[in-house]
Enzyme design. Structure first.
Site, short mmCIF file in Angstrom:
data_model
loop_
_atom_site.label_atom_id
_atom_site.label_comp_id
_atom_site.label_asym_id
_atom_site.label_seq_id
_atom_site.Cartn_x
_atom_site.Cartn_y
_atom_site.Cartn_z
N LYS A 125 0.79 -1.23 0.00
CA LYS A 125 0.00 0.00 0.00
C LYS A 125 0.83 1.29 0.00
O LYS A 125 0.51 2.21 -0.72
CB LYS A 125 -0.94 -0.02 1.20
CG LYS A 125 -1.98 -1.13 1.04
CD LYS A 125 -3.30 -0.80 1.69
CE LYS A 125 -3.35 -1.21 3.12
NZ LYS A 125 -4.73 -1.38 3.61
N GLU A 195 -1.84 -1.16 9.74
CA GLU A 195 -1.26 -0.31 8.68
C GLU A 195 -2.17 0.89 8.40
O GLU A 195 -1.68 1.96 8.06
CB GLU A 195 -1.00 -1.14 7.42
CG GLU A 195 0.18 -2.08 7.61
CD GLU A 195 0.44 -2.99 6.41
OE1 GLU A 195 0.37 -2.51 5.27
OE2 GLU A 195 0.68 -4.19 6.63
N HIS A 199 -1.71 5.57 9.26
CA HIS A 199 -1.98 6.77 8.43
C HIS A 199 -2.71 7.86 9.22
O HIS A 199 -2.93 8.95 8.69
CB HIS A 199 -2.86 6.39 7.23
CG HIS A 199 -2.16 5.57 6.20
ND1 HIS A 199 -1.39 6.13 5.20
CD2 HIS A 199 -2.11 4.24 6.00
CE1 HIS A 199 -0.90 5.17 4.43
NE2 HIS A 199 -1.33 4.01 4.90
P1 NAD Z 1 -3.06 -10.47 8.87
O1 NAD Z 1 -2.50 -9.75 10.04
O2 NAD Z 1 -4.49 -10.95 8.95
O3 NAD Z 1 -2.16 -11.75 8.52
C1 NAD Z 1 -0.79 -11.67 8.35
C2 NAD Z 1 -0.23 -13.09 8.15
O4 NAD Z 1 1.17 -12.98 7.87
C3 NAD Z 1 -0.39 -14.01 9.35
O5 NAD Z 1 -0.75 -15.30 8.90
C4 NAD Z 1 1.03 -14.07 9.93
O6 NAD Z 1 1.29 -15.31 10.61
C5 NAD Z 1 1.85 -13.95 8.67
N1 NAD Z 1 3.22 -13.49 8.93
C6 NAD Z 1 3.63 -12.45 9.68
N2 NAD Z 1 4.98 -12.39 9.69
C7 NAD Z 1 5.43 -13.43 8.94
C8 NAD Z 1 6.72 -13.92 8.60
N3 NAD Z 1 7.82 -13.31 9.03
N4 NAD Z 1 6.80 -15.01 7.80
C9 NAD Z 1 5.69 -15.64 7.36
N5 NAD Z 1 4.44 -15.22 7.65
C10 NAD Z 1 4.31 -14.14 8.44
O7 NAD Z 1 -2.85 -9.54 7.57
P2 NAD Z 1 -3.94 -9.04 6.54
O8 NAD Z 1 -4.88 -8.12 7.24
O9 NAD Z 1 -4.46 -10.19 5.78
O10 NAD Z 1 -3.07 -8.08 5.56
C11 NAD Z 1 -2.02 -8.52 4.74
C12 NAD Z 1 -1.47 -7.37 3.91
O11 NAD Z 1 -2.39 -7.00 2.89
C13 NAD Z 1 -1.21 -6.09 4.71
O12 NAD Z 1 0.08 -5.63 4.43
C14 NAD Z 1 -2.23 -5.12 4.18
O13 NAD Z 1 -1.81 -3.77 4.20
C15 NAD Z 1 -2.41 -5.61 2.77
N6 NAD Z 1 -3.69 -5.14 2.20
C16 NAD Z 1 -3.68 -4.55 0.97
C17 NAD Z 1 -4.85 -4.07 0.40
C18 NAD Z 1 -4.85 -3.44 -0.95
O14 NAD Z 1 -5.92 -3.14 -1.47
N7 NAD Z 1 -3.72 -3.20 -1.59
C19 NAD Z 1 -6.05 -4.20 1.09
C20 NAD Z 1 -6.03 -4.84 2.32
C21 NAD Z 1 -4.85 -5.29 2.87
#
Ligand code: NAD
Length: 332
Positions: A125, A195, A199
């Site tokens: 993002k 995240e 902001h």
């Molecule tokens: P979450 O917190 O629900 O899950 C994160 C996962 O990553 C967990 O399973 C955790 O165990 C794993 N993880 C953490 N550190 C790790 C490591 N070192 N090695 C392996 N796995 C690891 O996250 P989420 O809410 O699903 O979000 C994921 C990403 O998606 C975020 O960065 C968020 O900003 C991004 N996102 C982007 C958009 C977009 O439209 N571009 C929209 C929503 C979310």
């Protein structure tokens, strides 16, 4: 095998939280991609014959890691590295938190240095995080990796829609992205919410990262579960600038996240205002259906870009590409 008779593309999902689990569900009915690998913070799982989304989600929910799933799962302190060495996935969706702000670039570097070749897709993002990714262009290219960045909803689907809408104009005056997200509880998407908090006025990535779950809850209690965000540092600006559409200062991103109600607080949309060759000023608006969830609008495009990336990779095109440069391909 896909229905076209070609072997299904073997793909993996890194990060198995809210988006990672939704990604597994998105892939389950698709013929053209076979989901073979996943990693979370405590473990990984790999099966070249394909993984079962429901079983992986159940074990993650009950025990906190896919590594506990018998017999294919493994617990690991360095799950991504271990998985890279063992899996033969052709591509990965990185559904990982970008906390700290350098995390995703570190993961990309890990892949580049491992000797693995294939396609990586992120839903990154922040502009400053994507700048780090673009700086890895030569390294990723030399490693034989096709890295697709900014391929979620925003950045991603909406940025790509803006790139298409821009074609009607001779000059783009503004691109305004407004998102509405509704989720039943913030804990299903911890990284996304942290995240987003980063902001808010008075917060940054480090402060949001350091917040305990109780602190996040206390903040959300104060705002009635609502995060209202404006003028966010979102890479849509950089992507549209790189695509030659407009300078980054003409792109704005803001939105409202309701962490206590799956109904969207407002309709997600992008408005592209410009001047036509005849001198008329007009605005195109692309609005997402209110019934589509954040997960649907992130994971669908992510795999569409993964398929596009795989086709580029097979033709020998490596390096870093953004969602505004390439059309996603529909995964059947
Ligand atoms: P979450 O917190 O629900 O899950 C994160 C996962 O990553 C967990 O399973 C955790 O165990 C794993 N993880 C953490 N550190 C790790 C490591 N070192 N090695 C392996 N796995 C690891 O996250 P989420 O809410 O699903 O979000 C994921 C990403 O998606 C975020 O960065 C968020 O900003 C991004 N996102 C982007 C958009 C977009 O439209 N571009 C929209 C929503 C979310």
């Amino acid at each position: 095998m896909s229905e076209l008779g070609n072997p299904a593309m073997k793909v993996g999902i890194l990060g198995f939280g809210g988006l990672g689990q939704a990604a597994a569900r998105v892939l389950a009915p698709r013929q053209e991609m076979s989901w073979v690998a996943a990693a979370d913070q405590k473990g990984y799982i790999y099966d070249p014959a394909g993984l079962d989304a429901d079983r992986c989600i159940a074990v993650y929910r009950d025990r906190g890691s896919v590594g506990y799933l018998e017999p294919q799962g493994h617990l690991s302190q360095d799950s991504i590295q271990d998985l890279i060495e063992r899996s033969n996935a052709e591509g990965y969706f990185l559904a990982l938190p970008n906390l700290p702000n350098t995390f995703m670039a570190d993961v990309a570097r890990k892949f580049a240095r491992s000797g693995w070749r294939g396609v990586l897709v992120d839903a990154l993002k922040r502009t400053s995080a994507m700048e780090q990714m673009l700086a890895l262009k030569d390294e990723l290219q030399a490693a034989g990796i096709t890295y697709m960045t900014g391929c979620g909803a925003t950045p991603g689907l909406l940025t790509a829609a803006a790139a298409i809408a821009a074609q009607s104009y001779a000059e783009i005056h503004s691109v305004k992205i407004t998102f509405g997200v509704g989720i039943a509880n913030w804990e299903a998407y911890r990284a996304t919410i942290r995240e987003d908090i980063a902001h808010m006025p008075g917060y940054d990535v480090e402060r949001a990262r350091a917040m305990s779950d109780a602190e996040v809850e206390a903040l959300l209690d104060k705002t009635n579960g609502i995060l209202a965000l404006e003028n966010m540092e979102h890479a849509d600006d950089l992507m549209l600038e790189l695509a030659g559409i407009c300078s980054r200062d003409r792109v704005t991103v803001g939105g409202v996240v309701d962490t206590r109600n799956p109904k969207k607080p407002l309709s997600t949309n992008v408005q592209v205002t410009g001047r036509t060759f005849e001198g008329k000023t007009s605005t195109h608006t692309f609005t997402l259906g209110d019934e589509t969830s954040m997960a649907a609008n992130v994971c669908g495009p992510a795999f569409g870009y993964l398929k596009a990336g795989i086709s580029l990779h097979r033709r020998g095109m490596y390096g870093v590409l953004t969602a505004a440069e390439v059309m996603p391909q529909f995964v059947r």
